[in-house]
Structure formats: structure tokens, C-alpha cells
Design a protein around this motif. Structure first.
Motif, PDB file in Angstrom:
ATOM      1  N   PHE A  44      46.873  31.535  47.410  1.00 17.77           N
ATOM      2  CA  PHE A  44      47.176  31.918  46.039  1.00 17.77           C
ATOM      3  C   PHE A  44      46.360  33.131  45.613  1.00 17.77           C
ATOM      4  N   LEU A  45      45.066  33.139  45.909  1.00 19.03           N
ATOM      5  CA  LEU A  45      44.213  34.277  45.567  1.00 19.03           C
ATOM      6  C   LEU A  45      44.641  35.535  46.326  1.00 19.03           C
ATOM      7  N   GLY A  46      45.052  35.379  47.572  1.00 22.88           N
ATOM      8  CA  GLY A  46      45.543  36.504  48.351  1.00 22.88           C
ATOM      9  C   GLY A  46      46.802  37.110  47.758  1.00 22.88           C
ATOM     10  N   VAL A  47      47.714  36.245  47.313  1.00 24.72           N
ATOM     11  CA  VAL A  47      48.956  36.736  46.694  1.00 24.72           C
ATOM     12  C   VAL A  47      48.655  37.473  45.400  1.00 24.72           C
ATOM     13  N   ILE A  48      47.753  36.952  44.591  1.00 25.68           N
ATOM     14  CA  ILE A  48      47.365  37.629  43.349  1.00 25.68           C
ATOM     15  C   ILE A  48      46.771  39.000  43.665  1.00 25.68           C
TER      16      ILE A  48
ATOM     17  N   ILE B 230      47.384  45.006  43.675  1.00 24.84           N
ATOM     18  CA  ILE B 230      47.459  46.267  44.416  1.00 24.84           C
ATOM     19  C   ILE B 230      48.837  46.899  44.264  1.00 24.84           C
ATOM     20  N   ALA B 231      49.896  46.096  44.352  1.00 24.40           N
ATOM     21  CA  ALA B 231      51.256  46.619  44.220  1.00 24.40           C
ATOM     22  C   ALA B 231      51.489  47.224  42.836  1.00 24.40           C
TER      23      ALA B 231
ATOM     24  N   TRP C 106      51.970  52.109  39.339  1.00 21.63           N
ATOM     25  CA  TRP C 106      51.706  52.122  37.901  1.00 21.63           C
ATOM     26  C   TRP C 106      52.446  53.247  37.178  1.00 21.63           C
ATOM     27  N   ASP C 107      52.569  54.432  37.769  1.00 24.48           N
ATOM     28  CA  ASP C 107      53.269  55.534  37.109  1.00 24.48           C
ATOM     29  C   ASP C 107      54.707  55.146  36.787  1.00 24.48           C
TER      30      ASP C 107
END
Length: 49
Positions: free
Chosen positions: A17-21, A26-27, A32-33
Motif C-alpha cells: 500500500f505504501l509503495g502504491v501511494i 511520483i506519477a 503536474w503541468d
């Protein structure tokens, strides 16, 4: 309690779960732009100028 000790006490599901978050954060940061432009466009379209 150190980070290493805390990490060892987590179950496999919690670690996954922490890895997916982390991957999702990061994605979002990478795209973000595009995300911010789409959000601004959506708000302008919905609320008008």
C-alpha cells in the motif's frame, strides 16, 4: 524507533500500500503541468470567466 524497525513491523499488504501511494505521488509530480492545465480549464469551463 527507527525507520528500519518500523518498516520491519509492517505487513506485506501495508508495505505494498505504501509503495502504491509512493508511485502515485511520483506519477502526479511528473505530470503536474498537464494536470494543473486541465484543472484550470475545467474550473474556467464550469464557473465561467
Amino acid at each position: 524507533m527507527s525507520f528500519k524497525d518500523s518498516w520491519k513491523k509492517l505487513s506485506t499488504t501495508e508495505k505494498l500500500f505504501l509503495g502504491v501511494i509512493f508511485i502515485l505521488i511520483i506519477a502526479i509530480a511528473v505530470n503536474w503541468d498537464k494536470i494543473s492545465k486541465e484543472m484550470a480549464s475545467g474550473f474556467e469551463k464550469y464557473f465561467g470567466k
